[in-house]
Design an enzyme around this catalytic site. Sequence first.
Site, PDB file in Angstrom:
ATOM      1  N   GLY A 160     -53.919 -56.239  21.725  1.00 40.03           N
ATOM      2  CA  GLY A 160     -53.940 -54.989  22.488  1.00 40.03           C
ATOM      3  C   GLY A 160     -55.305 -54.322  22.419  1.00 40.03           C
ATOM      4  N   ALA A 161     -55.889 -54.031  23.590  1.00 37.90           N
ATOM      5  CA  ALA A 161     -57.186 -53.336  23.628  1.00 37.90           C
ATOM      6  C   ALA A 161     -57.013 -51.942  24.221  1.00 37.90           C
ATOM      7  N   GLY A 162     -55.993 -51.231  23.714  1.00 36.38           N
ATOM      8  CA  GLY A 162     -55.825 -49.822  24.076  1.00 36.38           C
ATOM      9  C   GLY A 162     -56.553 -48.984  23.035  1.00 36.38           C
TER      10      GLY A 162
ATOM     11  N   ASN B 142     -55.904 -59.135  25.123  1.00 36.97           N
ATOM     12  CA  ASN B 142     -55.388 -58.050  25.966  1.00 36.97           C
ATOM     13  C   ASN B 142     -55.012 -58.634  27.321  1.00 36.97           C
ATOM     14  N   LYS B 143     -53.976 -58.054  27.940  1.00 37.90           N
ATOM     15  CA  LYS B 143     -53.541 -58.686  29.191  1.00 37.90           C
ATOM     16  C   LYS B 143     -54.450 -58.393  30.376  1.00 37.90           C
TER      17      LYS B 143
ATOM     18  N   GLU C 242     -48.498 -32.720  33.167  1.00 33.59           N
ATOM     19  CA  GLU C 242     -49.859 -33.015  33.649  1.00 33.59           C
ATOM     20  C   GLU C 242     -49.802 -33.608  35.056  1.00 33.59           C
TER      21      GLU C 242
ATOM     22  N   ASP D  13     -48.871 -46.678  19.320  1.00 36.42           N
ATOM     23  CA  ASP D  13     -47.499 -46.397  19.774  1.00 36.42           C
ATOM     24  C   ASP D  13     -46.475 -47.390  19.219  1.00 36.42           C
TER      25      ASP D  13
ATOM     26  N   ALA E 112     -52.771 -40.899  21.608  1.00 37.83           N
ATOM     27  CA  ALA E 112     -54.049 -41.601  21.513  1.00 37.83           C
ATOM     28  C   ALA E 112     -54.788 -41.133  20.252  1.00 37.83           C
ATOM     29  N   GLN E 113     -54.620 -39.860  19.949  1.00 31.65           N
ATOM     30  CA  GLN E 113     -55.314 -39.279  18.812  1.00 31.65           C
ATOM     31  C   GLN E 113     -54.984 -40.014  17.506  1.00 31.65           C
TER      32      GLN E 113
HETATM   33  P1  FAD Z   1     -52.290 -48.371  24.565  1.00 29.28           P
HETATM   34  O1  FAD Z   1     -53.452 -47.478  24.667  1.00 29.28           O
HETATM   35  O2  FAD Z   1     -51.200 -48.257  25.565  1.00 29.28           O
HETATM   36  O3  FAD Z   1     -52.841 -49.881  24.556  1.00 29.28           O
HETATM   37  C1  FAD Z   1     -52.012 -51.002  24.545  1.00 29.28           C
HETATM   38  C2  FAD Z   1     -52.801 -52.172  25.125  1.00 29.28           C
HETATM   39  O4  FAD Z   1     -52.055 -53.370  24.956  1.00 29.28           O
HETATM   40  C3  FAD Z   1     -53.068 -52.031  26.619  1.00 29.28           C
HETATM   41  O5  FAD Z   1     -54.396 -52.378  26.889  1.00 29.28           O
HETATM   42  C4  FAD Z   1     -52.100 -53.026  27.261  1.00 29.28           C
HETATM   43  O6  FAD Z   1     -52.574 -53.562  28.470  1.00 29.28           O
HETATM   44  C5  FAD Z   1     -52.044 -54.105  26.176  1.00 29.28           C
HETATM   45  N1  FAD Z   1     -50.813 -54.893  26.175  1.00 29.28           N
HETATM   46  C6  FAD Z   1     -49.533 -54.445  26.235  1.00 29.28           C
HETATM   47  N2  FAD Z   1     -48.666 -55.464  26.164  1.00 29.28           N
HETATM   48  C7  FAD Z   1     -49.407 -56.584  26.061  1.00 29.28           C
HETATM   49  C8  FAD Z   1     -49.091 -57.959  25.909  1.00 29.28           C
HETATM   50  N3  FAD Z   1     -47.826 -58.404  25.855  1.00 29.28           N
HETATM   51  N4  FAD Z   1     -50.101 -58.850  25.814  1.00 29.28           N
HETATM   52  C9  FAD Z   1     -51.410 -58.433  25.858  1.00 29.28           C
HETATM   53  N5  FAD Z   1     -51.760 -57.152  25.974  1.00 29.28           N
HETATM   54  C10 FAD Z   1     -50.784 -56.241  26.064  1.00 29.28           C
HETATM   55  N6  FAD Z   1     -52.370 -38.967  23.950  1.00 29.28           N
HETATM   56  C11 FAD Z   1     -53.239 -38.064  23.437  1.00 29.28           C
HETATM   57  O7  FAD Z   1     -53.518 -38.101  22.219  1.00 29.28           O
HETATM   58  N7  FAD Z   1     -53.839 -37.122  24.215  1.00 29.28           N
HETATM   59  C12 FAD Z   1     -53.628 -37.045  25.547  1.00 29.28           C
HETATM   60  O8  FAD Z   1     -54.194 -36.181  26.240  1.00 29.28           O
HETATM   61  C13 FAD Z   1     -52.712 -37.981  26.135  1.00 29.28           C
HETATM   62  N8  FAD Z   1     -52.491 -37.957  27.464  1.00 29.28           N
HETATM   63  C14 FAD Z   1     -51.648 -38.898  28.023  1.00 29.28           C
HETATM   64  C15 FAD Z   1     -51.461 -38.855  29.410  1.00 29.28           C
HETATM   65  C16 FAD Z   1     -50.626 -39.780  30.018  1.00 29.28           C
HETATM   66  C17 FAD Z   1     -50.429 -39.719  31.506  1.00 29.28           C
HETATM   67  C18 FAD Z   1     -49.971 -40.780  29.215  1.00 29.28           C
HETATM   68  C19 FAD Z   1     -49.067 -41.809  29.855  1.00 29.28           C
HETATM   69  C20 FAD Z   1     -50.158 -40.818  27.828  1.00 29.28           C
HETATM   70  C21 FAD Z   1     -50.998 -39.873  27.223  1.00 29.28           C
HETATM   71  N9  FAD Z   1     -51.225 -39.873  25.832  1.00 29.28           N
HETATM   72  C22 FAD Z   1     -52.087 -38.955  25.275  1.00 29.28           C
HETATM   73  C23 FAD Z   1     -50.589 -40.883  24.961  1.00 29.28           C
HETATM   74  C24 FAD Z   1     -51.567 -42.045  24.703  1.00 29.28           C
HETATM   75  O9  FAD Z   1     -52.053 -42.549  25.930  1.00 29.28           O
HETATM   76  C25 FAD Z   1     -50.924 -43.178  23.909  1.00 29.28           C
HETATM   77  O10 FAD Z   1     -50.313 -42.659  22.752  1.00 29.28           O
HETATM   78  C26 FAD Z   1     -51.994 -44.212  23.528  1.00 29.28           C
HETATM   79  O11 FAD Z   1     -52.459 -44.862  24.686  1.00 29.28           O
HETATM   80  C27 FAD Z   1     -51.449 -45.229  22.522  1.00 29.28           C
HETATM   81  O12 FAD Z   1     -52.461 -46.125  22.172  1.00 29.28           O
HETATM   82  P2  FAD Z   1     -52.089 -47.627  21.796  1.00 29.28           P
HETATM   83  O13 FAD Z   1     -53.363 -48.284  21.353  1.00 29.28           O
HETATM   84  O14 FAD Z   1     -50.936 -47.673  20.885  1.00 29.28           O
HETATM   85  O15 FAD Z   1     -51.584 -48.270  23.150  1.00 29.28           O
HETATM   86  P1  NAD Z   2     -41.997 -37.203  26.002  1.00 25.74           P
HETATM   87  O1  NAD Z   2     -40.949 -37.942  25.279  1.00 25.74           O
HETATM   88  O2  NAD Z   2     -42.947 -36.398  25.210  1.00 25.74           O
HETATM   89  O3  NAD Z   2     -41.329 -36.232  27.090  1.00 25.74           O
HETATM   90  C1  NAD Z   2     -40.274 -36.669  27.885  1.00 25.74           C
HETATM   91  C2  NAD Z   2     -39.478 -35.476  28.393  1.00 25.74           C
HETATM   92  O4  NAD Z   2     -38.442 -35.944  29.241  1.00 25.74           O
HETATM   93  C3  NAD Z   2     -38.832 -34.687  27.281  1.00 25.74           C
HETATM   94  O5  NAD Z   2     -39.129 -33.324  27.439  1.00 25.74           O
HETATM   95  C4  NAD Z   2     -37.345 -34.994  27.440  1.00 25.74           C
HETATM   96  O6  NAD Z   2     -36.516 -33.922  27.047  1.00 25.74           O
HETATM   97  C5  NAD Z   2     -37.259 -35.237  28.949  1.00 25.74           C
HETATM   98  N1  NAD Z   2     -36.080 -36.042  29.314  1.00 25.74           N
HETATM   99  C6  NAD Z   2     -35.537 -37.091  28.635  1.00 25.74           C
HETATM  100  N2  NAD Z   2     -34.435 -37.535  29.276  1.00 25.74           N
HETATM  101  C7  NAD Z   2     -34.290 -36.773  30.385  1.00 25.74           C
HETATM  102  C8  NAD Z   2     -33.341 -36.755  31.445  1.00 25.74           C
HETATM  103  N3  NAD Z   2     -32.305 -37.601  31.484  1.00 25.74           N
HETATM  104  N4  NAD Z   2     -33.494 -35.851  32.437  1.00 25.74           N
HETATM  105  C9  NAD Z   2     -34.540 -34.980  32.436  1.00 25.74           C
HETATM  106  N5  NAD Z   2     -35.450 -34.940  31.433  1.00 25.74           N
HETATM  107  C10 NAD Z   2     -35.343 -35.834  30.435  1.00 25.74           C
HETATM  108  O7  NAD Z   2     -42.768 -38.294  26.906  1.00 25.74           O
HETATM  109  P2  NAD Z   2     -44.202 -38.168  27.600  1.00 25.74           P
HETATM  110  O8  NAD Z   2     -44.399 -36.839  28.190  1.00 25.74           O
HETATM  111  O9  NAD Z   2     -44.333 -39.365  28.458  1.00 25.74           O
HETATM  112  O10 NAD Z   2     -45.198 -38.330  26.383  1.00 25.74           O
HETATM  113  C11 NAD Z   2     -45.245 -39.553  25.631  1.00 25.74           C
HETATM  114  C12 NAD Z   2     -46.190 -39.376  24.448  1.00 25.74           C
HETATM  115  O11 NAD Z   2     -47.523 -39.223  24.932  1.00 25.74           O
HETATM  116  C13 NAD Z   2     -45.869 -38.132  23.632  1.00 25.74           C
HETATM  117  O12 NAD Z   2     -46.105 -38.407  22.284  1.00 25.74           O
HETATM  118  C14 NAD Z   2     -46.875 -37.112  24.124  1.00 25.74           C
HETATM  119  O13 NAD Z   2     -47.231 -36.168  23.122  1.00 25.74           O
HETATM  120  C15 NAD Z   2     -48.064 -37.987  24.486  1.00 25.74           C
HETATM  121  N6  NAD Z   2     -48.816 -37.354  25.589  1.00 25.74           N
HETATM  122  C16 NAD Z   2     -49.729 -36.414  25.221  1.00 25.74           C
HETATM  123  C17 NAD Z   2     -50.429 -35.751  26.212  1.00 25.74           C
HETATM  124  C18 NAD Z   2     -51.450 -34.712  25.816  1.00 25.74           C
HETATM  125  O14 NAD Z   2     -51.662 -34.510  24.623  1.00 25.74           O
HETATM  126  N7  NAD Z   2     -52.089 -34.063  26.747  1.00 25.74           N
HETATM  127  C19 NAD Z   2     -50.201 -36.053  27.562  1.00 25.74           C
HETATM  128  C20 NAD Z   2     -49.234 -37.009  27.901  1.00 25.74           C
HETATM  129  C21 NAD Z   2     -48.539 -37.655  26.876  1.00 25.74           C
END
Ligand code: FAD
Ligand code: NAD
Length: 400
Positions: free
Chosen positions: A9-11, A36-37, A170, A297, A313-314
């Site tokens: 994984g390169a996240g 990474n995929k 967001e 994650d 991500a943090q």
């Molecule tokens: P990821 O960053 O998801 O990386 C996983 C990697 O593994 C990816 O590159 C993927 O392509 C690869 N992969 C997956 N399966 C396979 C496989 N089978 N084979 C090869 N490669 C594979 N967090 C914050 O702290 N602050 C924020 O502001 C924030 N905003 C967010 C906004 C959105 C819209 C979303 C969806 C999430 C946000 N998050 C935020 C949450 C954050 O993005 C995740 O917690 C973070 O990306 C987790 O990092 P990771 O390295 O575990 O996984």
């Molecule tokens: P989440 O689990 O944080 O939020 C999902 C929301 O969906 C919850 O409020 C839940 O009550 C609601 N929900 C669940 N089942 C439902 C249903 N049947 N009907 C209606 N609502 C329902 O998921 P997320 O927002 O995707 O966040 C995932 C992770 O990524 C979290 O840890 C979050 O903190 C992180 N994240 C952080 C940021 C940021 O820091 N700016 C931004 C995006 C995501």
Amino acid sequence: MTPKILILGAGYGGLTTALRLQKELHYNEADITLVNKHDYHYITTHLHQPAAGTVDPRRIKIDLDELIDKDRINFIKAEVVAIDIQNERKVTLDNGQGLTYDILVIALGSEVETFGIEGLKEHAFTIRSINSVQLIREHIEYMFAKYKNEPGHPEYLTFIVGGAGFTGIEFVGELADRIPELCEQFEVNPKKVRIINIEAAPSALPGFDPQLVDYAIEVLKNKGVEFKINTPIKACTEEGVTLADGEEIKAGTVVWTGGVRGNKLIEMLGIETMRARIKVDEFLRAPGYQDVFIIGDNSIVFNEEGRPYPPTAQIAVQQGEHLAKQITSYVRNGKMDLKPFKFNLRGTVASLGKGEAIGKVGNRKMTGYTALIMKQLIDNRYLYSIGGLPLVIKKGKLLG
Ligand code: FAD
Ligand code: NAD
């Protein structure tokens, strides 16, 4: 013998581990492989922007080639299909290749959690990858075009977002910003468009600072977003959603932001999991394994009150930094001399679209431009940590 370090994984977590090792270790000190995929890393924390169409998806993609020194890291673009830590200590890829390791780092990120809700997998869009958000953007435009052809269908202009967690909030902020542009392009009266954010819990952003939640709701309502709080979605069909109270809402677009779970491969490791995540030990190891580390994650880390930290991500980045130090020390000293991982929660900041954000850093609450600038600083800090100043200059102006 040169130790074999295999990173999956390169996240945020996996890339941070790999790049720190690239920086710390000399040539030939270790045999490092990163799988990474895709051959790019993406800024997941900005996926809501290309989903709404306010930012080009290419802006949040970074070619791994630009970050990785091929002489130090062997990068393989492939999908991991099996991980065997119990018997053969082998990782299998979709190209049939089998990889062995001395140290394994699993950082495969999360998948969408649908809680078994009927029809969601089939009919709802999700904000998970570059591909999934391109689909959303194109579908939104398609619904505007379709409405122009069939104006008797107001539901084509109804956009439902299921879940008002950070991703949902967001995204609706960003989508509300995109609507005026689409209305102009397709000559549609903006009053015809509905964005409805539906949340099961008694409040949006459950558990977050109530004053900041109120601020966010106020900002988003002023942008035209409707909220249905305390109203779980019970089912999703091609026509829209059914709520737990029986109400049916017709909509041409349903985007599910209702939660995440770990990766399905985690459930096949033969270790106890919670929603496809593993409770790692204090050194980030899979319980019972000396040389298998799980971060981001895919892992669960508990705070001092015994509550799990949300997957962010943090935490993934801090785990990657910590792990790289541990692995460097192992490579240099030939033995594991592990230090416990401690998460330092620096704060939480979320954007609400153009010019608006909320944030809490320590006890300090922020709103508006101050919060937005804080978000920009956090983003730039991350870009700097993986690609230095050139990457900050190239990609660092994501926010509007
Ligand atoms: P990821 O960053 O998801 O990386 C996983 C990697 O593994 C990816 O590159 C993927 O392509 C690869 N992969 C997956 N399966 C396979 C496989 N089978 N084979 C090869 N490669 C594979 N967090 C914050 O702290 N602050 C924020 O502001 C924030 N905003 C967010 C906004 C959105 C819209 C979303 C969806 C999430 C946000 N998050 C935020 C949450 C954050 O993005 C995740 O917690 C973070 O990306 C987790 O990092 P990771 O390295 O575990 O996984
Ligand atoms: P989440 O689990 O944080 O939020 C999902 C929301 O969906 C919850 O409020 C839940 O009550 C609601 N929900 C669940 N089942 C439902 C249903 N049947 N009907 C209606 N609502 C329902 O998921 P997320 O927002 O995707 O966040 C995932 C992770 O990524 C979290 O840890 C979050 O903190 C992180 N994240 C952080 C940021 C940021 O820091 N700016 C931004 C995006 C995501």
